[in-house]
Scaffold this motif. Structure first.
Motif, PDB file in Angstrom:
ATOM      1  N   ASP A 138       0.897  -1.149   0.031  1.00 41.77           N
ATOM      2  CA  ASP A 138       0.033  -0.115   0.000  1.00 41.77           C
ATOM      3  C   ASP A 138       1.028   1.361   0.081  1.00 41.77           C
ATOM      4  OD1 ASP A 138      -2.697  -0.730  -0.186  1.00 41.77           O
ATOM      5  OD2 ASP A 138      -2.756  -1.494   2.115  1.00 41.77           O
ATOM      6  N   HIS A 139       0.401   2.367  -0.424  1.00 43.43           N
ATOM      7  CA  HIS A 139       1.081   3.580  -0.415  1.00 43.43           C
ATOM      8  C   HIS A 139       0.181   4.783  -0.158  1.00 43.43           C
ATOM      9  CE1 HIS A 139      -0.553   4.751  -4.522  1.00 43.43           C
ATOM     10  NE2 HIS A 139      -0.497   3.403  -4.621  1.00 43.43           N
ATOM     11  N   LEU A 140       0.842   5.813   0.206  1.00 45.22           N
ATOM     12  CA  LEU A 140      -0.057   7.110   0.406  1.00 45.22           C
ATOM     13  C   LEU A 140       1.053   8.243   0.433  1.00 45.22           C
ATOM     14  CD1 LEU A 140      -2.725   8.130   1.711  1.00 45.22           C
ATOM     15  CD2 LEU A 140      -1.452   8.210   3.804  1.00 45.22           C
ATOM     16  N   ARG A 141       0.470   9.358  -0.358  1.00 48.92           N
ATOM     17  CA  ARG A 141       1.221  10.403  -0.759  1.00 48.92           C
ATOM     18  C   ARG A 141       1.398  11.411   0.581  1.00 48.92           C
ATOM     19  NH1 ARG A 141       0.935  11.901  -6.345  1.00 48.92           N
ATOM     20  NH2 ARG A 141       2.091  10.115  -6.122  1.00 48.92           N
ATOM     21  N   LEU A 142       2.463  11.773   0.878  1.00 49.29           N
ATOM     22  CA  LEU A 142       2.874  12.740   2.028  1.00 49.29           C
ATOM     23  C   LEU A 142       2.941  14.128   1.495  1.00 49.29           C
ATOM     24  CD1 LEU A 142       5.279  10.502   3.965  1.00 49.29           C
ATOM     25  CD2 LEU A 142       3.092  10.729   4.414  1.00 49.29           C
ATOM     26  N   PHE A 143       3.754  14.545   0.801  1.00 43.68           N
ATOM     27  CA  PHE A 143       3.849  15.760   0.164  1.00 43.68           C
ATOM     28  C   PHE A 143       4.443  16.076  -1.277  1.00 43.68           C
ATOM     29  CE2 PHE A 143       7.512  15.100   2.794  1.00 43.68           C
ATOM     30  CZ  PHE A 143       8.781  15.573   1.931  1.00 43.68           C
ATOM     31  N   GLN A 144       4.261  16.963  -1.680  1.00 40.51           N
ATOM     32  CA  GLN A 144       4.900  17.327  -3.249  1.00 40.51           C
ATOM     33  C   GLN A 144       5.867  18.414  -3.208  1.00 40.51           C
ATOM     34  OE1 GLN A 144       2.159  17.441  -6.911  1.00 40.51           O
ATOM     35  NE2 GLN A 144       2.856  19.660  -6.826  1.00 40.51           N
ATOM     36  N   GLY A 145       6.833  18.396  -3.680  1.00 42.54           N
ATOM     37  CA  GLY A 145       7.930  19.503  -4.154  1.00 42.54           C
ATOM     38  C   GLY A 145       8.321  19.460  -5.514  1.00 42.54           C
ATOM     39  N   GLU A 146       9.490  20.147  -5.560  1.00 43.11           N
ATOM     40  CA  GLU A 146      10.087  20.464  -6.896  1.00 43.11           C
ATOM     41  C   GLU A 146      11.531  20.498  -6.649  1.00 43.11           C
ATOM     42  OE1 GLU A 146       8.895  24.038  -8.731  1.00 43.11           O
ATOM     43  OE2 GLU A 146       9.530  25.045  -6.626  1.00 43.11           O
ATOM     44  N   TYR A 147      12.314  20.132  -7.794  1.00 47.12           N
ATOM     45  CA  TYR A 147      13.883  20.182  -7.856  1.00 47.12           C
ATOM     46  C   TYR A 147      14.289  21.620  -8.516  1.00 47.12           C
ATOM     47  CZ  TYR A 147      14.407  15.447  -6.922  1.00 47.12           C
ATOM     48  OH  TYR A 147      14.474  13.979  -6.216  1.00 47.12           O
ATOM     49  N   VAL A 148      15.274  22.090  -7.931  1.00 43.45           N
ATOM     50  CA  VAL A 148      15.790  23.235  -8.407  1.00 43.45           C
ATOM     51  C   VAL A 148      17.381  23.123  -8.647  1.00 43.45           C
ATOM     52  CG1 VAL A 148      14.206  24.877  -7.419  1.00 43.45           C
ATOM     53  CG2 VAL A 148      16.302  24.084  -6.078  1.00 43.45           C
ATOM     54  N   CYS A 149      18.312  24.127  -9.404  1.00 42.09           N
ATOM     55  CA  CYS A 149      19.407  24.046  -9.715  1.00 42.09           C
ATOM     56  C   CYS A 149      20.087  24.969  -8.672  1.00 42.09           C
ATOM     57  CB  CYS A 149      19.672  24.430 -11.030  1.00 42.09           C
ATOM     58  SG  CYS A 149      21.614  24.606 -11.496  1.00 42.09           S
ATOM     59  N   VAL A 150      21.121  24.312  -7.994  1.00 44.26           N
ATOM     60  CA  VAL A 150      21.768  24.886  -6.744  1.00 44.26           C
ATOM     61  C   VAL A 150      23.196  25.179  -7.202  1.00 44.26           C
ATOM     62  CG1 VAL A 150      22.435  24.814  -4.657  1.00 44.26           C
ATOM     63  CG2 VAL A 150      20.263  23.901  -5.346  1.00 44.26           C
ATOM     64  N   MET A 151      23.956  26.297  -6.767  1.00 43.90           N
ATOM     65  CA  MET A 151      25.381  26.752  -7.088  1.00 43.90           C
ATOM     66  C   MET A 151      25.830  27.622  -5.975  1.00 43.90           C
ATOM     67  SD  MET A 151      24.603  29.106 -10.377  1.00 43.90           S
ATOM     68  CE  MET A 151      23.310  28.173 -10.805  1.00 43.90           C
ATOM     69  N   ARG A 152      27.181  27.597  -5.880  1.00 37.81           N
ATOM     70  CA  ARG A 152      27.737  28.630  -5.062  1.00 37.81           C
ATOM     71  C   ARG A 152      27.163  30.160  -5.235  1.00 37.81           C
ATOM     72  NH1 ARG A 152      32.351  31.405  -7.104  1.00 37.81           N
ATOM     73  NH2 ARG A 152      33.339  30.111  -8.474  1.00 37.81           N
ATOM     74  N   ARG A 153      27.091  30.944  -4.193  1.00 35.74           N
ATOM     75  CA  ARG A 153      26.499  32.015  -4.367  1.00 35.74           C
ATOM     76  C   ARG A 153      27.248  33.247  -5.275  1.00 35.74           C
ATOM     77  NH1 ARG A 153      22.420  34.327  -1.883  1.00 35.74           N
ATOM     78  NH2 ARG A 153      21.339  33.310  -0.125  1.00 35.74           N
ATOM     79  N   ASP A 154      28.620  32.983  -5.446  1.00 40.82           N
ATOM     80  CA  ASP A 154      29.208  33.919  -6.371  1.00 40.82           C
ATOM     81  C   ASP A 154      29.797  33.176  -7.794  1.00 40.82           C
ATOM     82  OD1 ASP A 154      30.999  32.040  -5.247  1.00 40.82           O
ATOM     83  OD2 ASP A 154      32.651  33.752  -4.763  1.00 40.82           O
ATOM     84  N   HIS A 155      28.930  32.079  -8.065  1.00 36.47           N
ATOM     85  CA  HIS A 155      29.136  31.519  -9.240  1.00 36.47           C
ATOM     86  C   HIS A 155      29.030  32.368 -10.567  1.00 36.47           C
ATOM     87  CE1 HIS A 155      28.861  28.302 -12.269  1.00 36.47           C
ATOM     88  NE2 HIS A 155      29.354  27.351 -11.743  1.00 36.47           N
ATOM     89  N   PRO A 187       9.910  16.494 -13.513  1.00 31.10           N
ATOM     90  CA  PRO A 187       8.624  16.124 -12.899  1.00 31.10           C
ATOM     91  C   PRO A 187       8.688  16.636 -11.269  1.00 31.10           C
ATOM     92  CG  PRO A 187       9.551  14.123 -14.094  1.00 31.10           C
ATOM     93  CD  PRO A 187      10.745  15.180 -14.218  1.00 31.10           C
ATOM     94  N   LYS A 188       7.580  16.692 -10.951  1.00 26.99           N
ATOM     95  CA  LYS A 188       7.323  17.146  -9.561  1.00 26.99           C
ATOM     96  C   LYS A 188       7.906  15.991  -8.722  1.00 26.99           C
ATOM     97  CE  LYS A 188       5.476  21.423  -9.711  1.00 26.99           C
ATOM     98  NZ  LYS A 188       5.926  22.765  -9.076  1.00 26.99           N
ATOM     99  N   ILE A 189       8.390  16.287  -7.403  1.00 26.30           N
ATOM    100  CA  ILE A 189       8.626  15.367  -6.601  1.00 26.30           C
ATOM    101  C   ILE A 189       7.376  14.776  -5.739  1.00 26.30           C
ATOM    102  CG2 ILE A 189       9.977  14.607  -4.721  1.00 26.30           C
ATOM    103  CD1 ILE A 189      11.739  17.311  -5.161  1.00 26.30           C
ATOM    104  N   HIS A 190       7.158  13.649  -5.895  1.00 23.58           N
ATOM    105  CA  HIS A 190       5.785  13.143  -4.878  1.00 23.58           C
ATOM    106  C   HIS A 190       6.531  12.355  -3.801  1.00 23.58           C
ATOM    107  CE1 HIS A 190       3.305  13.933  -8.812  1.00 23.58           C
ATOM    108  NE2 HIS A 190       3.188  14.886  -8.024  1.00 23.58           N
ATOM    109  N   ILE A 191       6.532  12.538  -2.806  1.00 21.54           N
ATOM    110  CA  ILE A 191       6.972  11.888  -1.695  1.00 21.54           C
ATOM    111  C   ILE A 191       5.675  10.919  -0.969  1.00 21.54           C
ATOM    112  CG2 ILE A 191       8.170  11.709   0.414  1.00 21.54           C
ATOM    113  CD1 ILE A 191       9.964  12.637  -1.740  1.00 21.54           C
ATOM    114  N   ASP A 192       6.061   9.682  -1.185  1.00 19.45           N
ATOM    115  CA  ASP A 192       5.239   8.726  -0.882  1.00 19.45           C
ATOM    116  C   ASP A 192       5.517   7.935   0.340  1.00 19.45           C
ATOM    117  OD1 ASP A 192       2.639   8.798  -2.782  1.00 19.45           O
ATOM    118  OD2 ASP A 192       4.332   8.993  -4.132  1.00 19.45           O
TER     119      ASP A 192
END
Length: 327
Positions: free
Chosen positions: A179-196, A286-291
């Motif tokens: 069985d499964h149940l969805r807990l929350f949804q999120g998204e991915y972003v690109c990350v780098m150092r602040r002075d990149h 795709p959106k992140i679906h944490i199940d």
């Protein structure tokens, strides 16, 4: 868009919600009737009455199975939580968290743990002070073997292929052991150092592909869903480093010229956003679906039910905090 129909809760037959929960889980009237020990016409009639009450079709025929409407998808977690809480409260002689000395094993990535474990720890301290949790790193996108072997009680993460397989089996009438149940949804972003150098202007697809990249891979495979999305566009990126933790990735890119992709919620809950620059990805992913995924039949059903309820409450608390906090 039409507003939901007002409902007189005092006249609502709560048995209809139990039928709705099982039909949503099984995506089949025949299998739901078997689980509920009812005839298929009785299940169909109950579902029709709930549809009439709510003013929504709830589930519609799709191929060999049933596809839920957006209203049904929004309603189901609330109904399931309420029914499980009632079962937990009304079942005599079963699991009592305040008196229990149980231990549970959960498998999840560090990003998911950062979101859930603070709230879950608080629930344990207040309600089950002698219950112990052990969190293992999630090293696969398909944890069904871990669950089947009972090396973990719950697996929590992003399992799109597993859920698609379970749905296909349900529609084909095959037995399903999870069985499964969805807990929350999120998204991915690109990350780098602040002075990149790429932090000074909007990120283009060409600049993204030309950069050097760090990949987070639970299994160690040097290829991920981002590469699949790029491949569909006829592009690829240069992966020069692979790690198996989001926290490690964040620390590395903060001190290098590498780019990585992290869940946005992970940056918020860990405070890493203060030392990193965040850019929107220049292509769709795709959106992140944490199940939450578990074995349908467990040795101690009432204890596992309480555990799932605790995880669900922790996820809702974290999500409410995210919505009320700064962007």
């Amino acid at each position: 868009m039409n507003s939901p129909r007002p409902i007189n809760f005092r006249t609502l037959d709560l048995n209809l919600l139990r039928v709705f929960d099982v039909v949503m889980s099984e995506r089949s009237l025949t299998r739901a009737a078997s689980v509920l020990a009812l005839t298929q016409p009785a299940v169909s009639n109950a579902l029709r009455r709930l549809r009439d009450t709510l003013g929504d079709p709830l589930l519609q025929r799709q191929g060999q199975g049933l596809a839920p409407t957006p209203r049904a998808l929004a309603l189901w977690p609330v109904v399931r939580e309420a029914l499980q809480q009632l079962e937990l409260t009304l079942t005599p002689g079963e699991f009592h968290p305040a008196l229990a000395h149980s231990s549970f094993v959960l498998a999840m990535a560090d990003a998911t743990a950062a979101e859930l474990i603070p709230g879950l720890s608080d629930i344990l301290e207040k309600e089950a002070p002698a219950v112990a949790l052990r969190v293992l790193p999630l090293t696969t996108r398909d944890p069904r073997n871990m669950l089947a072997q009972e090396s973990v009680d719950l697996a929590i993460g992003y399992f799109p292929a597993v859920l698609a397989d379970l749905t296909a089996k349900a529609q084909a009438g095959e037995p399903i052991g999870f069985d499964h149940l969805r807990l929350f949804q999120g998204e991915y972003v690109c990350v780098m150092r602040r002075d990149h150098p790429l932090a000074q202007s909007p990120l283009t697809l060409a600049a993204y592909c030309a950069a050097r990249h760090l990949l987070v891979s639970f299994s160690g495979r040097p290829f991920g869903f981002v590469d699949e999305a790029l491949g569909a566009l006829g592009h690829q990126r240069q992966i020069v480093l692979t790690v198996n933790q989001f926290a490690t990735a964040g620390r590395v890119v903060a001190q290098s010229n590498l780019l990585t992709v992290l869940p946005r919620h992970f940056l918020r809950v860990t405070g890493m956003a203060e030392s990193l620059h965040v850019q929107e990805l220049p292509f769709d992913v795709p959106k992140i679906h944490i199940d939450m995924l578990w074995r349908r039949h467990t040795r101690d059903a009432s204890a596992h039910l309480w555990l799932r309820q605790a995880v669900l409450r922790a996820s809702r608390g974290a999500w409410a905090q995210a919505l009320s906090g700064p962007a």
